[in-house]
Enzyme design. Structure first.
Site, mmCIF file in Angstrom:
data_model
loop_
_atom_site.group_PDB
_atom_site.id
_atom_site.type_symbol
_atom_site.label_atom_id
_atom_site.label_comp_id
_atom_site.label_asym_id
_atom_site.label_seq_id
_atom_site.Cartn_x
_atom_site.Cartn_y
_atom_site.Cartn_z
ATOM 1 N N LYS A 52 0.849 -1.196 0.000
ATOM 2 C CA LYS A 52 0.000 0.000 0.000
ATOM 3 C C LYS A 52 0.886 1.247 0.000
ATOM 4 O O LYS A 52 0.645 2.198 -0.734
ATOM 5 C CB LYS A 52 -0.916 0.016 1.228
ATOM 6 C CG LYS A 52 -2.090 -0.936 1.115
ATOM 7 C CD LYS A 52 -2.800 -1.134 2.445
ATOM 8 C CE LYS A 52 -3.850 -2.234 2.325
ATOM 9 N NZ LYS A 52 -4.402 -2.676 3.600
ATOM 10 N N GLN A 96 -5.485 -1.631 9.531
ATOM 11 C CA GLN A 96 -5.283 -2.949 8.920
ATOM 12 C C GLN A 96 -5.913 -4.024 9.807
ATOM 13 O O GLN A 96 -5.667 -4.077 11.015
ATOM 14 C CB GLN A 96 -3.775 -3.204 8.722
ATOM 15 C CG GLN A 96 -3.450 -4.484 8.000
ATOM 16 C CD GLN A 96 -3.931 -4.512 6.545
ATOM 17 O OE1 GLN A 96 -3.967 -3.494 5.867
ATOM 18 N NE2 GLN A 96 -4.332 -5.681 6.082
ATOM 19 N N ASP A 119 -11.701 2.704 3.864
ATOM 20 C CA ASP A 119 -12.148 1.321 3.706
ATOM 21 C C ASP A 119 -13.659 1.210 3.490
ATOM 22 O O ASP A 119 -14.147 0.152 3.089
ATOM 23 C CB ASP A 119 -11.811 0.528 4.980
ATOM 24 C CG ASP A 119 -10.541 -0.297 4.835
ATOM 25 O OD1 ASP A 119 -10.292 -0.795 3.725
ATOM 26 O OD2 ASP A 119 -9.825 -0.440 5.836
HETATM 27 N N1 GUN Z 1 -7.338 -6.951 5.886
HETATM 28 C C1 GUN Z 1 -7.661 -7.718 4.828
HETATM 29 N N2 GUN Z 1 -8.378 -7.016 3.924
HETATM 30 C C2 GUN Z 1 -8.501 -5.779 4.424
HETATM 31 C C3 GUN Z 1 -9.136 -4.581 3.940
HETATM 32 O O1 GUN Z 1 -9.744 -4.519 2.863
HETATM 33 N N3 GUN Z 1 -9.040 -3.501 4.749
HETATM 34 C C4 GUN Z 1 -8.401 -3.543 5.937
HETATM 35 N N4 GUN Z 1 -8.383 -2.425 6.661
HETATM 36 N N5 GUN Z 1 -7.801 -4.618 6.410
HETATM 37 C C5 GUN Z 1 -7.851 -5.730 5.642
#
Ligand code: GUN
Length: 282
Positions: A52, A96, A119
């Site tokens: 990311k 996360q 998100d």
């Molecule tokens: N962990 C796995 N997929 C995701 C996601 O789409 N967003 C977040 N914040 N954590 C994750």
């Protein structure tokens, strides 16, 4: 059959974002900022977060990672979110997942300002999406949606079958497809005859975490099949779809890796730009 190239579609989206961000920079004399909070040492989470950051920097988003040990108190994370909510340099906040058990995921998600919720997990965004209003949209279903729309512009009346009812994927995916006038079936672990449900689908989205669950004889000829699964097996990383079998009957199939994964990150960057615009226009 053609193999959906998520890497290429994601690269095209990132190029567009790069241009957009450079325009925003001239207009606002500021750039979008994304802060990721990572708690603990989950190896998969560490890889995601690193990717990311890499792609955020590449398109011109200012990226920051806040790292906490597994033992961190919930209150410390909540205080950090409060600080980030008030920081005008931070456009988007991502926590996360998964979080350690002693931290209340719901409390944490609800602490994020809805306009900074990259998100799209905050109940305000979930509610707005399901009501058909403007909202932040979760990155993985958004990525799947863009891949589908790239293949088929008109989804009116298509029958979409979603495997998996999670808040992260299945439920928001259903909302996006309903908006496009699809007939949507959400299936899950208690669904009686999954194969028969899938066999009726024009579009299948598999997001359940079961290696190669969807077989060739589950799929209608010329269906579009999107594989959200990422399963570690003895033979390496595999999706929820048996790619070799399904590619013999489907019109298009997304591979794992190289399908939905790169789109999820590109959509996160796109959502960060959306959050930047929201916080500037208030
Ligand atoms: N962990 C796995 N997929 C995701 C996601 O789409 N967003 C977040 N914040 N954590 C994750």
């Amino acid at each position: 059959m053609f193999k959906i190239d998520g890497k290429k579609t994601a690269a095209t989206l990132r190029e567009k974002l790069k241009k957009k961000i450079s325009e925003l920079k001239s207009t606002y004399k500021a750039i979008p900022g994304l802060t990721v909070i990572l708690v603990g040492e989950d190896p998969a989470s560490k890889i995601y977060v690193k990717n990311k950051e890499k792609f955020a920097n590449e398109v011109g988003i200012k990226s920051e990672i806040v790292r906490y040990p597994n033992t961190i108190e919930e209150k410390t994370v909540l205080n950090k979110i409060k600080e980030l909510n008030e920081d005008s340099n931070v456009s988007g906040i991502l926590i996360q997942l998964p979080l350690p058990k002693h931290i209340d995921k719901r409390k944490i998600i609800e602490a994020i300002l809805p306009d900074k919720d990259v998100d799209g997990f905050h109940p305000v965004n979930v509610g707005n999406l399901s009501s058909g209003y403007d909202s932040m949209i979760p990155c993985t279903p958004l990525g799947c949606y863009l891949l589908i729309k790239d293949i088929e512009k008109d989804l009116n009346g298509k029958h979409a079958v979603i495997i998996g009812r999670s808040n992260l994927n299945g439920k928001p995916m259903a909302q996006l497809l309903l908006k496009e006038n699809c007939t949507v079936t959400i299936t899950h672990s208690k669904t009686k005859d999954l194969r028969t449900e899938c066999k009726r689908a024009d579009i299948i989205i598999a997001a359940v975490g079961r290696p190669k669950l969807v077989r060739g004889d589950w799929v209608k000829k010329d269906a579009i099949v999107i594989d959200v699964g990422i399963n570690k097996t003895d033979s390496g990383l595999v999706g929820d779809v048996d790619f070799d079998e399904v590619s013999k009957v489907a019109k298009a199939v997304s591979p794992v890796p190289g399908g939905v994964g790169p789109m999820t990150i590109a959509c996160l960057l796109s959502n960060t730009v959306e959050c930047f615009k929201k916080t500037r226009s208030n």
